[in-house]
Design a protein around this motif. Structure first.
Motif: not given
Length: 328
Positions: A214-227, A199-210, A175-177
């Motif tokens: 991704r820009r650096a070549g890492w993959e972002v995954w969603y793993e639904p078995t971990a709840r 610079g983000y107090f709250l919200y959008y910091e995880e969007t920014d970090f992901c 996924v993207d984030w």
């Protein structure tokens, strides 16, 4: 790691759920609770709970001198851990209003081990009533801002590929984030792209970090078995299900503006703002004509305009961004 601000009871519940996950020798896990200058006795209550329940071997509290926000609090613990002689291979960021389901830690850890390009992995989320909340996300865009604001079925269908919230299936997907309430990050990601942007107090910091990962070549995954169960909005009220919707705090608008200007530039951010303003204005007209209830926070349109890229100065990086790379 868990960042707390005046939610001691929720943090203790989260720690209790982690006792069978992190509190066993084979897990080799450590939990750090960062108290973001709560000023309400939270730090003492959490320390007492750790001592009373015998969690000292795997849980500790780190006191922050100020409430610098979610990224700032996480970075306090991250800097200390990354400078250790043997830093952890993986970091699990958890919200204080989460309860970890059995096996979640092992599921995330094993997934990262099996996927060497997986830099960030988000878990499946359950609502506080136990129902699955099966979403990960695409990056925000001009189209998604218009769609989200106008709330019109045919527009949503037309722009389906641009929707931010993406309903997930039962299998892991890239996924993207992912939701920052529960995400595991490989150590090498922090070493390559830096820490979270303070610079983000709250919200959008995880969007920014992901996005940076991704820009650096890492993959972002969603793993639904971990709840993980997440009681949304307990610290802020922004996403909580409340009888009276509170006014949207200024830091939400500031974080949104920062994200768009930082990653797309001022022109794109201005067009995204205009798209939202147009969509939301049309929605407000339609709501009145159709006699619909008002679900929006008070002064949402005027507050959005006041914090828009159109009127605010350019975003500039500063010493508090938290982007400095860690060198050992």
């Amino acid at each position: 790691m868990i960042v707390n601000y005046r939610t001691a009871a929720l943090v203790i519940d989260c720690l209790r759920s982690l006792a069978s996950e992190a509190g066993v020798p084979e897990a080799r896990a450590r939990v750090v609770v960062v108290d973001n200058a709560s000023g309400d006795g939270s730090e003492a209550r959490i320390r007492q709970a750790i001592e009373t329940n015998g969690w000292q071997a795997w849980a500790s509290v780190l006191e922050s001198k100020r409430n610098g926000g979610f990224a700032y609090g996480n970075n306090l613990a991250l800097r200390a851990a990354l400078r250790c002689d043997r830093p952890p291979d993986y970091f699990w960021l958890l919200n204080p209003d989460t309860v970890v389901r059995p096996g979640a830690l092992a599921a995330l850890t094993e997934f990262v081990k099996r996927h060497p390009r997986a830099g960030i992995v988000g878990s499946g989320i359950d609502d506080d009533d136990g129902q699955p909340w099966p979403y990960a996300f695409c990056f925000p865009s001009i189209a998604s801002e218009f769609e989200h604001a106008i709330r019109l079925g045919w527009v949503t269908r037309l722009l389906r590929a641009k929707l931010v919230a993406r309903r997930m299936g039962s299998q892991p997907q890239t996924v993207d984030w992912v939701c920052g309430a529960s995400m595991m990050v490989r150590r090498e990601v922090f070493e390559q792209v830096g820490l979270m942007d303070e610079g983000y107090f709250l919200y959008y910091e995880e969007t920014d970090f992901c996005r940076r990962a991704r820009r650096a070549g890492w993959e972002v995954w969603y793993e639904p078995t971990a709840r993980v169960m997440h009681i949304a909005g307990q610290s802020t009220g922004v996403t909580a299900r409340l009888a009276v919707v509170p006014r949207r705090p200024a830091y939400w608008f500031e974080s949104r503006r920062r994200y768009f200007v930082k990653h797309h530039g001022r022109l794109y951010g201005s067009i995204a703002d205009l798209a939202w303003i147009l969509g939301f204005s049309l929605w407000r007209v339609r709501r009145r004509l159709q006699g619909k209830e008002d679900p929006d926070p008070p002064k949402m349109l005027s507050d959005f305009i006041a914090h828009s890229v159109l009127w605010r100065p350019l975003w500039k990086p500063d010493a508090e961004d938290g982007l400095t790379l860690i060198h050992r």
